[in-house]
Design an enzyme around this catalytic site. Structure first.
Site, PDB file in Angstrom:
ATOM      1  N   ASP A   6       8.487  -3.372 -16.618  1.00  0.00           N
ATOM      2  CA  ASP A   6       6.949  -3.282 -16.282  1.00  0.00           C
ATOM      3  C   ASP A   6       6.446  -1.972 -16.673  1.00  0.00           C
ATOM      4  O   ASP A   6       5.444  -1.413 -15.865  1.00  0.00           O
ATOM      5  CB  ASP A   6       6.493  -3.752 -14.863  1.00  0.00           C
ATOM      6  CG  ASP A   6       4.967  -3.876 -14.589  1.00  0.00           C
ATOM      7  OD1 ASP A   6       4.490  -4.370 -15.648  1.00  0.00           O
ATOM      8  OD2 ASP A   6       4.486  -3.909 -13.531  1.00  0.00           O
ATOM      9  N   GLU A  57       0.818  -1.099  -0.147  1.00  0.00           N
ATOM     10  CA  GLU A  57      -0.060  -0.027  -0.061  1.00  0.00           C
ATOM     11  C   GLU A  57       0.834   1.242  -0.106  1.00  0.00           C
ATOM     12  O   GLU A  57       1.904   1.119   0.643  1.00  0.00           O
ATOM     13  CB  GLU A  57      -0.936  -0.101   1.302  1.00  0.00           C
ATOM     14  CG  GLU A  57      -1.854  -1.035   1.207  1.00  0.00           C
ATOM     15  CD  GLU A  57      -2.322  -1.460   2.706  1.00  0.00           C
ATOM     16  OE1 GLU A  57      -1.648  -0.858   3.669  1.00  0.00           O
ATOM     17  OE2 GLU A  57      -3.270  -2.207   2.782  1.00  0.00           O
TER      18      GLU A  57
END
Lengths: 321, 223
Positions: free
Chosen positions: A147, A39
């Site tokens: 990515d 998170e």
């Protein structure tokens, strides 16, 4: 005390997920993002009195490869000081074993959302150029992102283009790293723990074929992903895509790695040529195209010449009458 | 988003097994209070009971658990306390209904076969319900204890802010801001951010975690 209402239970349980004040310094305020790895919290740096972003590993992932991924990301970011990369300020491990790091807090728009908000083609191409510059900088330091996708690019409030999420970045061994005058900071290297079992890391649809197969990758994997991003951004425009741009996309996304641009810098250079009205290396022009490009590049001068010729003709005709 | 619920604390479990009547009694009382609501909810849902019947059965369960020392048999090395308690509860309920030879539904108007109940075991909603009610119970107890601690002390404004900001039933986008609450309660605030004096409210926010189950490190919820 009577039983708490649903909304209060939800809110308190959400707050339970907040990490404690880290090192007595960073006080988490709210969760602003969540992903597979953990998170991101908006937090207050109590010592310096500023807002920062605090990335913390998910509670149940302390002992997983994700922990190594988060630590790796912080180390990668620490060695990449570039305007297109969010700087890391601090890093550590919570008492429960969760890794965390603190970085600059940036509020911005994801590239895909930005593209959908009506950004023009020229602006989007310049954004791709900025991504290419940032990634090329990382390649120069022996780091492959692996990515790249619109969700990992943020457009900041001042138009800055930031490449995010370096959690699966690959650090090339010294001998594999492209030549540059910059000595990389010490960092564990050699084998790639994230792909040691041959599994692919990255996002389907953006991964190069060799990456999707879990094979060894080099900077051309990022070339492929950037080519896919470029293709998607060009598709946002209802206008037909110019052939040179199509050729750039095709070259960048070639399934066969040797047929792609060798580096992201080469891809960026070709894109810049197109923006500057020059011939791009990926596209062989016909005579008509070359003429059209010449006209487009020198349209102001050509228009002035045409205007001059028309005026002269009118004057001559006037005198002749 | 919900956080995973923390473990029941070791010291509470140790208190259950202690020979001291006072510590053991306090631990049992705490468990009964914390688990009463989730146990009632689970019984009502899983065994399709009226609320009053579920309350009766829950009371019977805790009475028998205390009388027969079920909870002292818990071994932390073999798993978490909550699943252990659930297992005890399931065994108890099955035994009760087997003895009765039938399951009552709607106050005895209908009968439910045990096989039908076994199917209900697979319902993931039951697990979520139990966890949600457990969370509600623990957080409610903790909030009550925090309120008692703060009332009449210098920390009362912090409690008021916590109560108004975090314990309300209104969605996040309709809650008053810290600045509004600070102005209303006369607490100095720094514009644009959580005010330093309200740091106590932030602290209060975490206090429920140490609230009613503060007799040990793992007897309730911990971070």
């Amino acid at each position: 005390m009577s039983a708490l209402p649903d909304e209060a239970v939800r809110r308190l349980r959400s707050q339970l997920a907040l990490p404690p004040l880290i090192d007595g310094r960073y006080a988490p305020q709210e969760i602003v993002g969540r992903g597979g790895m953990g998170e991101v919290h908006r937090a207050t740096d109590e010592r310096l009195g500023r807002t920062v972003a605090l990335k913390v590993l998910a509670a149940d992932a302390a002992a997983s490869t994700l922990a190594e991924r988060l630590r790796r990301e912080s180390r990668v970011l620490a060695r990449l000081e570039h305007p297109g990369i969010v700087p890391v300020h601090d890093a550590g491990v919570l008492e429960d074993g969760r890794a965390w790091y603190v970085m600059r807090f940036v509020e911005g728009t994801r590239l895909d959302d930005h593209a959908r908000s009506g950004a023009g083609r020229g602006e989007l191409l310049r954004i791709v150029l900025r991504i290419a510059e940032t990634v090329a900088f990382a390649h120069e330091r022996g780091i492959i992102h692996r990515d790249l996708k619109p969700g990992n690019v943020m457009i900041g409030p001042f138009g800055e283009v930031l490449v995010l999420d370096w959690g699966v970045a690959k650090v090339l061994a010294e001998e594999d790293a492209p030549r540059s005058g910059v000595a990389p900071a010490p960092m564990p290297r050699g084998s790639d723990p994230l792909t040691a079992d041959g599994t692919a890391v990255g996002t389907p649809g953006y991964m190069a074929p060799e990456q999707a197969r879990g094979l060894e990758v080099d900077q051309r994997a990022d070339v492929h992903a950037l080519g896919v991003i470029l293709r998607e951004l060009l598709a946002e425009s209802p206008d037909p895509v110019p052939k040179p741009l199509v050729s750039i996309v095709t070259r960048a996304t070639e399934p066969d790695a040797p047929r792609r641009y060798r580096t992201v810098a080469e891809l960026g250079a070709d894109l810049r040529r197109w923006l500057d009205g020059e011939a791009v290396l990926a596209h062989r022009e016909g005579l008509a195209e070359r003429l059209w490009r010449f006209v487009r590049r020198h349209q102001t001068a050509i228009l002035l010449l045409l205007a001059y010729a028309v005026i002269r003709t009118v004057i001559l005709l006037w005198r002749g009458i | 988003m919900t956080a995973p619920l923390p473990e029941t604390r070791d010291t509470l479990v140790a208190a259950l097994a202690s020979t001291g009547d006072e510590a053991r009694g306090r631990a049992l009382d705490l468990i009964a209070r914390a688990y009463h609501a989730p146990v009632v909810a689970l019984l009502a849902r899983r065994w399709q009971l009226e609320r009053a019947d579920a309350e009766d059965l829950a009371q019977g369960f805790f009475a028998q658990a205390i009388e027969k020392d079920w909870f002292t048999r818990y071994d932390a090395a073999r798993g978490r306390f909550r699943p252990f308690l659930r297992s005890c509860l399931d065994d108890f309920a099955r035994s009760e209904f087997r003895d009765a030879g039938r399951l009552k539904r709607g106050g005895g108007a209908a009968h439910v076969a045990l096989t039908e109940v076994e199917v209900a075991d697979a319902d993931p909603g039951i697990e979520r319900l139990f966890e949600q009610e457990w969370a509600r119970s623990v957080l409610s107890l903790a909030s009550g204890r925090l309120r008692d601690e703060c009332t009449g002390t210098a920390r009362e404004p912090a409690w008021r802010i916590f109560e108004r900001y975090d314990l309300t039933d209104v969605p996040d986008d309709r809650r008053p801001t810290y600045a509004m609450l600070a102005a209303e309660l006369g607490v100095p605030a720094t514009p644009g951010d959580e005010p330093p004096r309200l740091g106590a409210a932030s602290h209060a926010r975490s206090r429920p975690l140490d609230g009613p189950l503060a007799h040990g490190r793992r007897d309730g919820v911990s971070r």
